[in-house]
Design a protein around this motif. Sequence first.
Motif, PDB file in Angstrom:
ATOM      1  N   HIS A  44       0.683  -1.047  -0.025  1.00  0.00           N
ATOM      2  CA  HIS A  44       0.079   0.107  -0.039  1.00  0.00           C
ATOM      3  C   HIS A  44       0.771   1.280   0.084  1.00  0.00           C
ATOM      4  N   LEU A  45       2.201   0.868   0.467  1.00  0.00           N
ATOM      5  CA  LEU A  45       3.085   2.106   0.054  1.00  0.00           C
ATOM      6  C   LEU A  45       4.019   2.228  -1.206  1.00  0.00           C
ATOM      7  N   HIS A  46       3.642   1.299  -2.024  1.00  0.00           N
ATOM      8  CA  HIS A  46       4.559   1.029  -3.273  1.00  0.00           C
ATOM      9  C   HIS A  46       4.217   2.115  -4.163  1.00  0.00           C
ATOM     10  N   ASP A  47       5.518   2.777  -4.447  1.00  0.00           N
ATOM     11  CA  ASP A  47       5.579   3.758  -5.587  1.00  0.00           C
ATOM     12  C   ASP A  47       4.936   4.943  -4.943  1.00  0.00           C
ATOM     13  N   ARG A  48       4.707   4.924  -3.459  1.00  0.00           N
ATOM     14  CA  ARG A  48       3.947   6.591  -3.353  1.00  0.00           C
ATOM     15  C   ARG A  48       4.998   7.256  -2.429  1.00  0.00           C
ATOM     16  N   PRO A  49       4.801   8.449  -2.629  1.00  0.00           N
ATOM     17  CA  PRO A  49       5.858   9.224  -1.705  1.00  0.00           C
ATOM     18  C   PRO A  49       5.134   9.329  -0.575  1.00  0.00           C
ATOM     19  N   VAL A  50       6.021   8.973   0.713  1.00  0.00           N
ATOM     20  CA  VAL A  50       5.742   8.875   2.070  1.00  0.00           C
ATOM     21  C   VAL A  50       5.666  10.336   2.813  1.00  0.00           C
ATOM     22  N   SER A  51       4.887  10.742   3.627  1.00  0.00           N
ATOM     23  CA  SER A  51       4.874  11.705   4.558  1.00  0.00           C
ATOM     24  C   SER A  51       4.941  11.306   5.792  1.00  0.00           C
ATOM     25  N   PHE A  52       5.537  11.800   6.942  1.00  0.00           N
ATOM     26  CA  PHE A  52       5.866  11.243   8.079  1.00  0.00           C
ATOM     27  C   PHE A  52       5.199  12.191   9.135  1.00  0.00           C
ATOM     28  N   LEU A  53       4.488  11.552  10.042  1.00  0.00           N
ATOM     29  CA  LEU A  53       4.112  12.367  11.155  1.00  0.00           C
ATOM     30  C   LEU A  53       4.914  11.828  12.304  1.00  0.00           C
ATOM     31  N   ARG A  54       5.888  12.498  12.744  1.00  0.00           N
ATOM     32  CA  ARG A  54       7.015  11.971  13.651  1.00  0.00           C
ATOM     33  C   ARG A  54       6.619  12.145  15.109  1.00  0.00           C
ATOM     34  N   PHE A  55       6.719  11.254  15.912  1.00  0.00           N
ATOM     35  CA  PHE A  55       6.613  11.305  17.423  1.00  0.00           C
ATOM     36  C   PHE A  55       7.322  10.836  18.340  1.00  0.00           C
ATOM     37  N   PRO A  56       8.738  11.046  18.178  1.00  0.00           N
ATOM     38  CA  PRO A  56       9.875  10.391  18.631  1.00  0.00           C
ATOM     39  C   PRO A  56       9.657  10.079  20.365  1.00  0.00           C
ATOM     40  N   ASP A  57       8.869  11.051  20.967  1.00  0.00           N
ATOM     41  CA  ASP A  57       8.872  10.835  22.405  1.00  0.00           C
ATOM     42  C   ASP A  57       7.308  10.245  22.815  1.00  0.00           C
ATOM     43  N   GLY A  58       6.665   9.610  21.998  1.00  0.00           N
ATOM     44  CA  GLY A  58       5.367   8.995  22.126  1.00  0.00           C
ATOM     45  C   GLY A  58       4.450  10.103  21.792  1.00  0.00           C
ATOM     46  N   PRO A  59       3.045   9.862  22.000  1.00  0.00           N
ATOM     47  CA  PRO A  59       1.831  10.445  21.367  1.00  0.00           C
ATOM     48  C   PRO A  59       1.730  11.660  22.301  1.00  0.00           C
ATOM     49  N   ASP A  60       2.107  11.906  23.505  1.00  0.00           N
ATOM     50  CA  ASP A  60       2.390  12.898  24.386  1.00  0.00           C
ATOM     51  C   ASP A  60       3.411  14.065  24.444  1.00  0.00           C
ATOM     52  N   GLY A  61       4.517  13.438  23.621  1.00  0.00           N
ATOM     53  CA  GLY A  61       5.741  14.300  23.229  1.00  0.00           C
ATOM     54  C   GLY A  61       5.348  15.233  21.723  1.00  0.00           C
ATOM     55  N   GLN A  62       6.192  15.955  21.369  1.00  0.00           N
ATOM     56  CA  GLN A  62       6.423  16.741  20.329  1.00  0.00           C
ATOM     57  C   GLN A  62       5.914  15.586  19.165  1.00  0.00           C
ATOM     58  N   ARG A  63       5.023  16.533  18.176  1.00  0.00           N
ATOM     59  CA  ARG A  63       4.857  15.915  16.988  1.00  0.00           C
ATOM     60  C   ARG A  63       5.133  16.836  15.827  1.00  0.00           C
ATOM     61  N   PHE A  64       5.597  16.231  14.830  1.00  0.00           N
ATOM     62  CA  PHE A  64       5.898  17.258  13.641  1.00  0.00           C
ATOM     63  C   PHE A  64       5.969  16.442  12.391  1.00  0.00           C
ATOM     64  N   PHE A  65       5.093  17.029  11.299  1.00  0.00           N
ATOM     65  CA  PHE A  65       4.577  16.502  10.049  1.00  0.00           C
ATOM     66  C   PHE A  65       5.898  16.987   8.992  1.00  0.00           C
TER      67      PHE A  65
ATOM     68  N   LEU B 268       0.609   2.401  12.727  1.00  0.00           N
ATOM     69  CA  LEU B 268       0.229   3.038  13.776  1.00  0.00           C
ATOM     70  C   LEU B 268      -0.105   4.519  13.986  1.00  0.00           C
ATOM     71  N   ARG B 269      -0.936   4.675  14.840  1.00  0.00           N
ATOM     72  CA  ARG B 269      -1.116   6.209  14.898  1.00  0.00           C
ATOM     73  C   ARG B 269      -0.633   6.612  16.262  1.00  0.00           C
ATOM     74  N   ALA B 270      -0.373   7.943  16.363  1.00  0.00           N
ATOM     75  CA  ALA B 270       0.112   8.760  17.449  1.00  0.00           C
ATOM     76  C   ALA B 270      -0.911   8.855  18.451  1.00  0.00           C
ATOM     77  N   ARG B 271      -1.649   7.978  18.906  1.00  0.00           N
ATOM     78  CA  ARG B 271      -2.770   8.194  19.917  1.00  0.00           C
ATOM     79  C   ARG B 271      -2.489   7.728  21.317  1.00  0.00           C
ATOM     80  N   ARG B 272      -3.218   7.779  22.122  1.00  0.00           N
ATOM     81  CA  ARG B 272      -3.196   7.517  23.310  1.00  0.00           C
ATOM     82  C   ARG B 272      -2.733   5.959  23.844  1.00  0.00           C
ATOM     83  N   THR B 273      -3.196   5.122  22.858  1.00  0.00           N
ATOM     84  CA  THR B 273      -3.025   3.770  22.912  1.00  0.00           C
ATOM     85  C   THR B 273      -2.348   3.507  21.386  1.00  0.00           C
TER      86      THR B 273
END
Length: 298
Positions: free
Chosen positions: A46-67, A237-242
């Motif tokens: 489902h990713l094949h040949d599609r440019p991927v954008s990242f929502l990064r959450f390196p410290d978990g969903p309660d930390g900083q998020r950046f797209f 996976l989503r940057a959600r509470r769980t």
Amino acid sequence: MSPITVVEGRRLSLTRLEKVLYPETGTTKGEMLHYVTTTAGAILPHLHDRPVSFLRFPDGPDGQRFFTKNVPPGTPSWVKTSEVPRKSADHGRQVVLQDVSSLVWAANLVVELHVPQWTVDAPGTADRLVLDLDPGEPATIVECCAAARWLHDRLAADGLHVYAKTSGSKGLHLIVPVEPTPSDDTTAYAKTLAVEAAAALPELVVHKMKKELRPGKVFLDFSQNSAAKTTAAPYTLRARRTPTVSTPVTWDEVTACTEPGQLSFLFGEIAGRLARHGDLLGPLLNLNRARPLPKAAR
């Protein structure tokens, strides 16, 4: 020192594997990486040949998020990248995840994966249409499923196949494979559907983004068909509470949804679902399932 692992012959440095990313469930980064690795066979098509954008959450969903759409600094040379058109500039480069080693590298950054409705060889030409059903409190996934059933029948009347997945957050995504179509045309058709749904189900659906219109109703977001927009990829996976996952679901499950928590799936449930159902979105990859949009929509 970070552990080194070899994936498809490529050496990867995996960092902070014991870090708890989801405090409510105690889920660690190592467990997240295990999920991505063992689910790669379902994720990658489902990713094949599609440019991927990242929502990064390196410290978990309660930390900083950046797209970010740009290729991250330090990206290995063996990770495929592609030049893609941008509105804000003539071109930009984005990651294209084509293999397990690249997927694991990306997962080590701790990311949600988002993709457009087009591939890198045909930017702005959609091969699928997406409808994002977003409930406004106190509406829940139950109301989303009620709206989805109406949309399923409406799309079928136009000869289109439609598949469903959870957003991994509060709502539901409907995905329709289409013959290559300019993104402006898929957006126009999706808007027509949203307006029709709001007229047919005025107590349930809204098609305008105004927040004051949305409480207790399902906002039918057609805008993700724009060439510049992206949607959470299947199985990410989503940057959600769980650690919830954007999970393909059957139409029987959509029809039977009567409780708010029914269609919320954690990462540990995905292997069992794949074993029972296979990839429910597999038909999206079959060109024979793609259909032309109605002529009036083009």
